[in-house]
Scaffold this motif. Structure first.
Motif, short mmCIF file in Angstrom:
data_model
loop_
_atom_site.label_atom_id
_atom_site.label_comp_id
_atom_site.label_asym_id
_atom_site.label_seq_id
_atom_site.Cartn_x
_atom_site.Cartn_y
_atom_site.Cartn_z
N ALA A 136 0.83 -1.21 0.00
CA ALA A 136 0.00 0.00 0.00
C ALA A 136 0.87 1.25 0.00
O ALA A 136 1.97 1.27 0.55
N GLY A 137 0.38 2.31 -0.61
CA GLY A 137 1.10 3.57 -0.64
C GLY A 137 2.08 3.63 -1.80
O GLY A 137 2.07 2.81 -2.71
N GLU A 138 2.96 4.61 -1.72
CA GLU A 138 3.94 4.81 -2.78
C GLU A 138 5.20 4.02 -2.45
O GLU A 138 5.90 4.31 -1.47
N ASN A 139 5.50 3.03 -3.27
CA ASN A 139 6.66 2.17 -3.06
C ASN A 139 7.34 1.94 -4.41
O ASN A 139 6.68 1.56 -5.38
N TYR A 140 8.64 2.15 -4.46
CA TYR A 140 9.35 1.82 -5.69
C TYR A 140 10.83 1.56 -5.40
O TYR A 140 11.38 2.03 -4.40
N TYR A 168 15.07 10.35 -12.66
CA TYR A 168 13.78 10.93 -13.06
C TYR A 168 13.85 11.61 -14.44
O TYR A 168 13.07 12.52 -14.72
N SER A 169 14.77 11.14 -15.28
CA SER A 169 14.93 11.72 -16.61
C SER A 169 14.09 11.02 -17.66
O SER A 169 13.97 11.50 -18.79
N GLY A 170 13.52 9.86 -17.32
CA GLY A 170 12.76 9.08 -18.30
C GLY A 170 13.61 8.21 -19.19
O GLY A 170 13.11 7.61 -20.15
N THR A 171 14.91 8.09 -18.89
CA THR A 171 15.82 7.29 -19.71
C THR A 171 16.66 6.38 -18.82
O THR A 171 16.87 6.65 -17.63
N HIS A 172 17.13 5.27 -19.41
CA HIS A 172 18.13 4.38 -18.82
C HIS A 172 17.77 3.94 -17.40
O HIS A 172 18.47 4.28 -16.43
N TYR A 173 16.69 3.15 -17.27
CA TYR A 173 16.34 2.75 -15.90
C TYR A 173 15.67 1.38 -15.85
O TYR A 173 15.12 0.89 -16.83
N TRP A 174 15.74 0.81 -14.64
CA TRP A 174 14.95 -0.36 -14.25
C TRP A 174 14.16 0.06 -13.02
O TRP A 174 14.74 0.52 -12.03
N CYS A 175 12.85 -0.06 -13.10
CA CYS A 175 11.99 0.40 -12.01
C CYS A 175 10.99 -0.68 -11.63
O CYS A 175 10.42 -1.35 -12.49
N ASN A 176 10.79 -0.82 -10.32
CA ASN A 176 9.74 -1.69 -9.77
C ASN A 176 8.86 -0.80 -8.89
O ASN A 176 9.35 -0.17 -7.94
N ASP A 177 7.56 -0.72 -9.22
CA ASP A 177 6.67 0.25 -8.57
C ASP A 177 5.35 -0.45 -8.22
O ASP A 177 4.80 -1.21 -9.02
N SER A 178 4.84 -0.17 -7.01
CA SER A 178 3.60 -0.81 -6.56
C SER A 178 2.35 -0.01 -6.92
O SER A 178 1.24 -0.54 -6.82
N SER A 179 2.51 1.28 -7.36
CA SER A 179 1.32 2.12 -7.44
C SER A 179 1.28 3.07 -8.62
O SER A 179 0.49 4.02 -8.60
N ALA A 180 2.07 2.84 -9.65
CA ALA A 180 2.11 3.75 -10.79
C ALA A 180 2.42 5.17 -10.32
O ALA A 180 1.76 6.13 -10.70
N GLY A 181 3.45 5.27 -9.49
CA GLY A 181 3.85 6.57 -8.97
C GLY A 181 4.95 7.17 -9.81
O GLY A 181 4.69 7.89 -10.78
N CYS A 236 7.00 5.56 -11.74
CA CYS A 236 6.98 4.88 -13.04
C CYS A 236 5.74 4.00 -13.10
O CYS A 236 4.93 4.01 -12.17
N LYS A 237 5.57 3.25 -14.16
CA LYS A 237 4.36 2.44 -14.32
C LYS A 237 4.30 1.35 -13.25
O LYS A 237 5.33 0.84 -12.80
N GLN A 238 3.08 0.99 -12.86
CA GLN A 238 2.92 -0.09 -11.89
C GLN A 238 3.51 -1.37 -12.45
O GLN A 238 3.33 -1.71 -13.62
N GLY A 239 4.24 -2.11 -11.62
CA GLY A 239 4.88 -3.34 -12.04
C GLY A 239 6.35 -3.12 -12.31
O GLY A 239 7.03 -2.35 -11.62
N ALA A 240 6.88 -3.81 -13.33
CA ALA A 240 8.30 -3.74 -13.66
C ALA A 240 8.49 -3.02 -14.99
O ALA A 240 7.73 -3.23 -15.94
N GLN A 297 10.19 -1.70 -22.24
CA GLN A 297 9.26 -2.79 -21.96
C GLN A 297 8.68 -2.61 -20.57
O GLN A 297 9.39 -2.27 -19.61
N PHE A 298 7.36 -2.89 -20.45
CA PHE A 298 6.64 -2.71 -19.20
C PHE A 298 5.79 -3.95 -18.94
O PHE A 298 5.26 -4.55 -19.86
N GLU A 299 5.65 -4.29 -17.65
CA GLU A 299 4.89 -5.49 -17.29
C GLU A 299 4.21 -5.27 -15.94
O GLU A 299 4.88 -5.00 -14.93
N ALA A 300 2.89 -5.34 -15.91
CA ALA A 300 2.15 -5.24 -14.64
C ALA A 300 2.43 -6.47 -13.79
O ALA A 300 2.53 -7.59 -14.31
N ARG A 301 2.55 -6.26 -12.47
CA ARG A 301 2.84 -7.38 -11.58
C ARG A 301 2.03 -7.24 -10.30
O ARG A 301 1.65 -6.14 -9.89
N THR A 302 1.81 -8.40 -9.64
CA THR A 302 1.07 -8.43 -8.38
C THR A 302 1.84 -9.24 -7.36
O THR A 302 2.65 -10.11 -7.71
#
Length: 465
Positions: free
Chosen positions: A101-105, A113-126, A128-132, A145-150
């Motif tokens: 719950a909440g903002e987690n990444y 936070y430039s929108g380039t060259h990253y790997w992000c894991n986010d629980s809430s679409a904060g 970056c996109k929710q998932g990986a 590439q983006f993938e929703a995860r639970t």
């Protein structure tokens, strides 16, 4: 006072020892597939168990693989940010809870936070996109590439504190699979060459009842073959060989080859006439060891696995033979063949020499071959006979149903590339008597494509009945 001071010193020493012991670093191997991309490499922490902060992550080396693009980030050229309590670690696993719950990444990025060259894991679409998310270039191009995860999922598995930082790319793994497919095609072509030698390659089209035995070098084998006239026009061809050989990273042992065929040669049509041939061969349950080299951030790694393979082939040939003189024979032919290579499932050995090991399904590698060939032989004097032959073949309609699985890379079918190759050959015979000959011969397969060049020579004896 003295006793109390010594006790305090002892307690402090024990406390420092415990802290030192708990600070043992842990390296986690990351092999994450995200959509059609992946993140492959390693992350090192200070050994903290439970919820992690960014300060607990001390080093990383990660290949960000997207569609047609790769970018490598390390702790020297990028930053890590952890928000919330979704990132956790045990002695075995590094995990992220996508349902927190909440903002987690958990974010690794060059240029935060430039929108380039990253790997992000986010629980809430904060942030970056929710998932990986894996973004080797920009979040707005087709490589990303983006993938929703639970739920809570493992991002990395502990490999030991002293493990080197392994990292590779999609391109390197793709090339390793291309090389493996090429070695298996080279194995298949070599198996066809051996069966053709057993059915009379390097020998005259017209020889009546004859047979012989031989041995080869370049590939170690012993063989026996022969021809038997069924009628004046129809001749049975047969042969058997046992041995071992190596082709472009494929090492084959316990190889038993059985070949047979029928040749229709209407000699009553005169010294210049057509001939036709049908045949096939099988080499069952050969022991195969395959090598799959690929590059990592620490150098060359090699996947090695063992399995069993069966090679089978059938062919049809139509040609023309001319007895130019009593000493000269010239022949040419066109041919079509189909070959199958059946492979059992197997897994490569894993370890520091093969951090990205592969598993292979049972499958069939099939290929069609069309070719044109010619041969010429001449008798010098009464004893010495020289024969030369050659062919050019082209594969078409190739199919490969063998599927490989590599953690973080997903499932991929081995490629089935088409090739053109040449098969030059030659034979030198010494006639000990009218019926007995001693032969030396050499054959090769040559291509400027993936299978390269290989040579196989040997010697034998032939007896006419």
């Amino acid at each position: 006072m003295r006793i109390v001071s010594l006790g305090c010193l002892a307690l402090a020493a024990i406390t420092l020892f415990d802290r030192s012991a708990s600070a043992q670093s842990i390296t986690y191997v990351v092999k994450q597939q995200i959509g059609q991309g992946s993140v492959i490499g390693q992350i090192t922490t200070d050994g903290t168990a439970g919820t992690l902060a960014a300060t607990n992550i001390t080093a990383w080396n990660l290949a960000l693989n997207g569609v047609g693009a790769t970018f490598n980030i390390t702790n020297a050229n990028s930053s890590v940010v952890i928000q919330g309590g979704a990132t956790s670690a045990t002695a075995q696993n590094l995990s992220f809870n996508y349902a927190a719950a909440g903002e987690n990444y958990l974010l690794f990025q060059q240029g935060l936070y430039s929108g380039t060259h990253y790997w992000c894991n986010d629980s809430s679409a904060g942030v970056c996109k929710q998932g990986a998310s894996v973004v080797p270039n920009s979040a707005f191009d087709s490589a990303a590439q983006f993938e929703a995860r639970t739920g809570s999922q493992v991002l990395g598995t502990a490999s030991g504190a002293t493990s080197p930082i392994f990292v590779t790319t999609t391109d390197a793994l793709n090339q390793s699979l291309n090389n493996l497919a090429a070695s298996q095609k080279a194995q298949l072509i070599t198996a066809n060459l051996f069966s053709q030698v057993l059915l009379g390659k390097n020998e005259q089209v017209s020889c009546g009842d004859c047979g012989g035995a031989g041995a080869t070098f370049g590939s170690l084998s012993v063989s026996a073959h022969g021809r038997k006239a069924i009628t004046n026009e129809l001749t049975a061809l047969f042969g058997i060989a046992v041995g071992r050989y190596e082709e472009k990273g494929a090492f084959i042992t316990n190889s038993y080859t059985f070949a047979g065929g029928l040749r229709y040669d209407p000699s009553n049509m005169g010294s210049s006439r057509p001939y036709f041939e049908l045949g096939g061969a099988v080499a069952p349950d050969q022991h195969a060891t395959y090598q799959r080299p690929y590059m990592t951030g620490t150098g060359l790694a090699t996947g090695i696995g063992q399995t069993k393979t069966t090679n089978m082939s059938v062919y049809a040939r139509a040609g023309w033979v001319s007895r130019l003189t009593r000493r000269d024979e010239l022949a040419g032919a066109i041919s079509y063949g189909h070959s199958w290579q059946i492979q059992h499932s197997y897994a490569e050995a894993t370890g520091p020499d093969n951090p990205f090991d592969a598993q292979y399904s049972r499958g069939i590698n099939e290929v069609n071959m069309a070719g044109v060939s010619a041969q010429y032989s001449h008798l010098f004097g009464r004893r010495l006979e020289l024969g030369v032959d050659g062919s050019v073949s082209r594969s078409f309609g190739s199919r490969n149903s063998i599927v490989t699985t590599i953690d973080g890379f997903g499932q991929n079918a081995l490629p089935a590339h088409e090739i053109t190759y040449f098969e030059p050959g030659g034979r030198l015979s010494y006639r000990v008597s009218r019926r007995l000959k001693i032969d030396t011969f050499i054959n090769a397969t040559m291509s400027n494509q993936s299978i390269g060049i290989s040579e196989h020579g040997g010697f034998g004896v032939n007896l006419s009945f």
